[in-house]
Design a protein around this motif. Sequence first.
Motif, PDB file in Angstrom:
ATOM      1  N   GLU A   1      41.763  51.873  36.250  1.00  0.00           N
ATOM      2  CA  GLU A   1      43.222  51.753  36.299  1.00  0.00           C
ATOM      3  C   GLU A   1      43.663  50.584  37.183  1.00  0.00           C
ATOM      4  OE1 GLU A   1      45.173  53.360  34.377  1.00  0.00           O
ATOM      5  OE2 GLU A   1      43.646  54.744  33.594  1.00  0.00           O
ATOM      6  N   ALA A   2      42.791  50.170  38.085  1.00  0.00           N
ATOM      7  CA  ALA A   2      43.140  49.089  39.016  1.00  0.00           C
ATOM      8  C   ALA A   2      42.804  47.704  38.461  1.00  0.00           C
ATOM      9  CB  ALA A   2      42.414  49.297  40.340  1.00  0.00           C
ATOM     10  N   VAL A   3      42.174  47.674  37.300  1.00  0.00           N
ATOM     11  CA  VAL A   3      41.678  46.388  36.768  1.00  0.00           C
ATOM     12  C   VAL A   3      42.792  45.383  36.480  1.00  0.00           C
ATOM     13  CG1 VAL A   3      40.600  45.350  34.719  1.00  0.00           C
ATOM     14  CG2 VAL A   3      39.462  47.221  35.929  1.00  0.00           C
ATOM     15  N   PRO A   4      43.837  45.732  35.715  1.00  0.00           N
ATOM     16  CA  PRO A   4      44.843  44.703  35.381  1.00  0.00           C
ATOM     17  C   PRO A   4      45.469  44.051  36.602  1.00  0.00           C
ATOM     18  CG  PRO A   4      45.122  46.654  33.993  1.00  0.00           C
ATOM     19  CD  PRO A   4      44.152  47.022  35.062  1.00  0.00           C
ATOM     20  N   ALA A   5      45.840  44.844  37.598  1.00  0.00           N
ATOM     21  CA  ALA A   5      46.473  44.282  38.793  1.00  0.00           C
ATOM     22  C   ALA A   5      45.497  43.414  39.573  1.00  0.00           C
ATOM     23  CB  ALA A   5      47.009  45.404  39.681  1.00  0.00           C
ATOM     24  N   ALA A   6      44.220  43.834  39.634  1.00  0.00           N
ATOM     25  CA  ALA A   6      43.218  43.041  40.343  1.00  0.00           C
ATOM     26  C   ALA A   6      43.018  41.684  39.669  1.00  0.00           C
ATOM     27  CB  ALA A   6      41.894  43.803  40.406  1.00  0.00           C
ATOM     28  N   ILE A   7      42.990  41.672  38.349  1.00  0.00           N
ATOM     29  CA  ILE A   7      42.861  40.410  37.622  1.00  0.00           C
ATOM     30  C   ILE A   7      44.042  39.496  37.934  1.00  0.00           C
ATOM     31  CG2 ILE A   7      42.875  39.347  35.330  1.00  0.00           C
ATOM     32  CD1 ILE A   7      41.316  41.813  34.333  1.00  0.00           C
ATOM     33  N   GLN A   8      45.247  40.043  37.937  1.00  0.00           N
ATOM     34  CA  GLN A   8      46.436  39.235  38.207  1.00  0.00           C
ATOM     35  C   GLN A   8      46.410  38.662  39.620  1.00  0.00           C
ATOM     36  OE1 GLN A   8      48.600  38.089  36.134  1.00  0.00           O
ATOM     37  NE2 GLN A   8      47.873  39.275  34.373  1.00  0.00           N
ATOM     38  N   ARG A   9      45.963  39.446  40.597  1.00  0.00           N
ATOM     39  CA  ARG A   9      45.893  38.929  41.966  1.00  0.00           C
ATOM     40  C   ARG A   9      44.872  37.791  42.059  1.00  0.00           C
ATOM     41  NH1 ARG A   9      46.411  44.494  43.137  1.00  0.00           N
ATOM     42  NH2 ARG A   9      44.149  44.732  43.399  1.00  0.00           N
ATOM     43  N   CYS A  10      43.741  37.950  41.374  1.00  0.00           N
ATOM     44  CA  CYS A  10      42.726  36.897  41.383  1.00  0.00           C
ATOM     45  C   CYS A  10      43.249  35.627  40.723  1.00  0.00           C
ATOM     46  CB  CYS A  10      41.461  37.390  40.682  1.00  0.00           C
ATOM     47  SG  CYS A  10      40.500  38.599  41.628  1.00  0.00           S
ATOM     48  N   LEU A  11      43.905  35.779  39.585  1.00  0.00           N
ATOM     49  CA  LEU A  11      44.435  34.607  38.895  1.00  0.00           C
ATOM     50  C   LEU A  11      45.532  33.933  39.719  1.00  0.00           C
ATOM     51  CD1 LEU A  11      44.525  35.840  35.191  1.00  0.00           C
ATOM     52  CD2 LEU A  11      43.121  33.988  36.130  1.00  0.00           C
ATOM     53  N   ALA A  12      46.334  34.707  40.418  1.00  0.00           N
ATOM     54  CA  ALA A  12      47.355  34.127  41.273  1.00  0.00           C
ATOM     55  C   ALA A  12      46.718  33.272  42.369  1.00  0.00           C
ATOM     56  CB  ALA A  12      48.226  35.220  41.883  1.00  0.00           C
ATOM     57  N   ALA A  13      45.604  33.764  42.926  1.00  0.00           N
ATOM     58  CA  ALA A  13      44.897  32.989  43.948  1.00  0.00           C
ATOM     59  C   ALA A  13      44.361  31.683  43.361  1.00  0.00           C
ATOM     60  CB  ALA A  13      43.757  33.820  44.533  1.00  0.00           C
TER      61      ALA A  13
ATOM     62  N   ARG B   1      45.351  30.046  40.684  1.00  0.00           N
ATOM     63  CA  ARG B   1      46.431  29.121  40.344  1.00  0.00           C
ATOM     64  C   ARG B   1      47.114  28.550  41.580  1.00  0.00           C
ATOM     65  NH1 ARG B   1      47.840  33.401  35.574  1.00  0.00           N
ATOM     66  NH2 ARG B   1      46.367  32.531  34.040  1.00  0.00           N
ATOM     67  N   GLY B   2      46.887  29.202  42.715  1.00  0.00           N
ATOM     68  CA  GLY B   2      47.383  28.677  43.976  1.00  0.00           C
ATOM     69  C   GLY B   2      46.388  27.788  44.692  1.00  0.00           C
ATOM     70  N   GLY B   3      45.230  27.533  44.054  1.00  0.00           N
ATOM     71  CA  GLY B   3      44.256  26.613  44.620  1.00  0.00           C
ATOM     72  C   GLY B   3      43.096  27.249  45.348  1.00  0.00           C
ATOM     73  N   GLN B   4      42.934  28.572  45.234  1.00  0.00           N
ATOM     74  CA  GLN B   4      41.875  29.285  45.938  1.00  0.00           C
ATOM     75  C   GLN B   4      40.941  29.947  44.935  1.00  0.00           C
ATOM     76  OE1 GLN B   4      43.279  32.721  48.100  1.00  0.00           O
ATOM     77  NE2 GLN B   4      41.592  32.671  49.574  1.00  0.00           N
ATOM     78  N   ALA B   5      39.643  29.720  45.073  1.00  0.00           N
ATOM     79  CA  ALA B   5      38.678  30.394  44.209  1.00  0.00           C
ATOM     80  C   ALA B   5      38.777  31.901  44.414  1.00  0.00           C
ATOM     81  CB  ALA B   5      37.260  29.916  44.490  1.00  0.00           C
ATOM     82  N   ALA B   6      38.352  32.663  43.402  1.00  0.00           N
ATOM     83  CA  ALA B   6      38.443  34.120  43.491  1.00  0.00           C
ATOM     84  C   ALA B   6      37.237  34.764  42.830  1.00  0.00           C
ATOM     85  CB  ALA B   6      39.733  34.619  42.835  1.00  0.00           C
ATOM     86  N   VAL B   7      36.831  35.902  43.373  1.00  0.00           N
ATOM     87  CA  VAL B   7      35.742  36.706  42.812  1.00  0.00           C
ATOM     88  C   VAL B   7      36.255  38.117  42.570  1.00  0.00           C
ATOM     89  CG1 VAL B   7      33.475  37.741  43.217  1.00  0.00           C
ATOM     90  CG2 VAL B   7      33.897  35.365  43.880  1.00  0.00           C
ATOM     91  N   LEU B   8      36.149  38.571  41.326  1.00  0.00           N
ATOM     92  CA  LEU B   8      36.457  39.953  40.968  1.00  0.00           C
ATOM     93  C   LEU B   8      35.133  40.668  40.715  1.00  0.00           C
ATOM     94  CD1 LEU B   8      38.450  42.215  40.259  1.00  0.00           C
ATOM     95  CD2 LEU B   8      38.447  41.349  37.914  1.00  0.00           C
ATOM     96  N   HIS B   9      34.749  41.517  41.637  1.00  0.00           N
ATOM     97  CA  HIS B   9      33.498  42.270  41.539  1.00  0.00           C
ATOM     98  C   HIS B   9      33.825  43.637  40.941  1.00  0.00           C
ATOM     99  CE1 HIS B   9      29.859  44.185  43.878  1.00  0.00           C
ATOM    100  NE2 HIS B   9      29.801  44.386  42.571  1.00  0.00           N
ATOM    101  N   ALA B  10      33.406  43.856  39.708  1.00  0.00           N
ATOM    102  CA  ALA B  10      33.746  45.087  38.990  1.00  0.00           C
ATOM    103  C   ALA B  10      32.495  45.928  38.771  1.00  0.00           C
ATOM    104  CB  ALA B  10      34.395  44.753  37.649  1.00  0.00           C
ATOM    105  N   ARG B  11      32.572  47.174  39.167  1.00  0.00           N
ATOM    106  CA  ARG B  11      31.444  48.082  38.922  1.00  0.00           C
ATOM    107  C   ARG B  11      31.600  48.671  37.515  1.00  0.00           C
ATOM    108  NH1 ARG B  11      28.836  47.938  43.589  1.00  0.00           N
ATOM    109  NH2 ARG B  11      29.946  48.187  45.568  1.00  0.00           N
ATOM    110  N   VAL B  12      30.739  48.212  36.616  1.00  0.00           N
ATOM    111  CA  VAL B  12      30.828  48.621  35.224  1.00  0.00           C
ATOM    112  C   VAL B  12      29.755  49.651  34.911  1.00  0.00           C
ATOM    113  CG1 VAL B  12      31.812  46.389  34.549  1.00  0.00           C
ATOM    114  CG2 VAL B  12      29.326  46.739  34.414  1.00  0.00           C
ATOM    115  N   THR B  13      29.725  50.103  33.680  1.00  0.00           N
ATOM    116  CA  THR B  13      28.748  51.104  33.241  1.00  0.00           C
ATOM    117  C   THR B  13      27.350  50.696  33.691  1.00  0.00           C
ATOM    118  OG1 THR B  13      30.132  51.500  31.308  1.00  0.00           O
ATOM    119  CG2 THR B  13      27.890  52.396  31.275  1.00  0.00           C
ATOM    120  N   PRO B  14      26.677  51.507  34.492  1.00  0.00           N
ATOM    121  CA  PRO B  14      25.364  51.104  35.018  1.00  0.00           C
ATOM    122  C   PRO B  14      24.298  51.085  33.936  1.00  0.00           C
ATOM    123  CG  PRO B  14      25.887  53.343  35.676  1.00  0.00           C
ATOM    124  CD  PRO B  14      27.124  52.804  35.005  1.00  0.00           C
ATOM    125  N   LEU B  15      23.227  50.357  34.233  1.00  0.00           N
ATOM    126  CA  LEU B  15      22.145  50.236  33.250  1.00  0.00           C
ATOM    127  C   LEU B  15      21.394  51.554  33.104  1.00  0.00           C
ATOM    128  CD1 LEU B  15      19.166  49.986  34.843  1.00  0.00           C
ATOM    129  CD2 LEU B  15      20.148  47.776  35.458  1.00  0.00           C
TER     130      LEU B  15
END
Length: 578
Positions: free
Chosen positions: A550-562, A564-578
């Motif tokens: 549920e937190a994914v869309p907002a996290a993506i937007q915050r990263c993209l805002a960074a 587009r403001g000139g700062q690199a961003a890392v979104l570390h998402a814990r997905v379905t494990p192997l």
Amino acid sequence: MDQSPQVKLNSTANYFLEGLDELGIEYLFCNLGTDHAPLVEELARWRKHGRRLPKTILCPHENVAIHMAAGYAMATGRGQGVMVHVDVGTANSAVGIHNLARARTPALVMAGRAPFTFRGELTGSRDTYVHFVQEPFDQAGIVRPYVKWEYSLPSGVVAKEALRRAHTMMQSDPKGPVYLMLPREMLAETWAENAVRSYPPERFGAAAAGGADPESIALLADRLIAAKNPLLVTAYAGRDTSTPALLDALARLAGIRVVEFNPLHLNIPADSPCCAGFVPGRHVAEADLGILLDVDVPWIPRDTPENAATFWAQIDVDVIKQGFPMWDFAANLRIQGASRRILEQLIEAVKAKATPAFRAAATKRVEALAAEHAARKAGLAKLAADKGTKGKINPQYLCAEVSRAIGPDDIVVNEAIRNTLAVFNQIPRNAPGTIVGLAGGGLGFSGGTALGVKLARPDRTVVQICGDGSFYFCNPASVYAVAKQYKLPILTVVLDNSGWSAVKEATLRVYPDGEAKATNQYEALLAPDMNFAKLAEAAGAHGELVEDPEAVPAAIQRCLAAVRGGQAAVLHARVTPL
């Protein structure tokens, strides 16, 4: 008394920089060492006098340097320079050189060599411990399987000639990396200005692939006119950004199903009715006519039924696959050349030969393909609708959210490995040059490549998508240091499935009922509870760790805002494990 004017002497390093400028080299991606002292001195002198020279990008690790050159060349078509340190720097860059070779991407890789004099006989003689231990018997042997050309500069008097030869080789089709070694004494020696010649591109330029023999085109056109179920498989035709529109036009004209298997570029717009996804599968055996268009591995033969009656044509800048010791995909007709030009010829030939019956049959095929396309799109939407659960975010959903957040001209660098299809399927691209895939087997390409693409396309948002395993290989500390130093903000999305899914899946393919499965021991789990967002923050980037879908869309937007403001961003998402 001799009144003749005195001829000015300059170092080989000076002529070397002049030669790079004459080649049009814009950037040197560097990881320097003691062997580069004459070049460092000359760079400082040139800057003092305001002379034009390639811009240096200092990379803390060679993996980033070589892949930045790859990304820049993929985005522009222009190979750049990479400077590495003797044998060890060459070894660190070898993975990247392998990837460039498989992607047919040009780069001028230049490595120093240990000084060969011991006691100060020449300027640049050995003066430190490492000069004795960094000289192997065959330094070029480290990368010889992956380069089109390798050479050791024998004298400064041929510095510009060697550079021109290297550039001609790397930019000639099929393009690829070249390797030039530079002994320190050679860089430091001096030569008169009138002794070192220049080699202009109009006389010593690269050779480009062209069109095809009209008879071959006519034969393939006849086969297309007669075909009932044509199939085309491609991977890297889109390296020329004018090709996707031509491929789409041919597919619509002749009713051809187009599959991209492990694509390296966008080869056909994802919204084309003829775009049939990324797995050839049963279509290979069903085709009466098949075309292999700029593709190294069109399918996995072990898992793909074939039909001996299918007529196969191959169009490729490299039809014999000269870098592959064995390559045994069938081709009744081989046409070597530039796919863009050949597709233009083929479209003209098919139009000239088209009958009303052919056009009607092709139209029906396109309508059927469009229905398949719509059904496939609906199926992918269902996959993305399942968000997953906390700590087990569905990669399909996450990639679909990334797709919603970025623009049509933004660029995706895909190194998701076992989630590669989720990226390709859920982030459909339609504009040429907006997707980059991995050609070789060297993991860790996406970080540096994303930086290189961003350098070439500063107006685009560049999104690197990788797994946790490939993220480690990217040398992330080096990636974000470069991003910070040179103001190259990229967004990295890490699909963390907790380890090497490829290792587990390979074991199950070979031993489907073995002990590894019975005991659930695949030697594939990596360190638990890592937080890659903190690593990003240490380098001044924006970091987000997300576990709740549920937190994914907002996290993506915050990263993209960074970003587009000139700062690199890392979104570390814990997905379905192997």
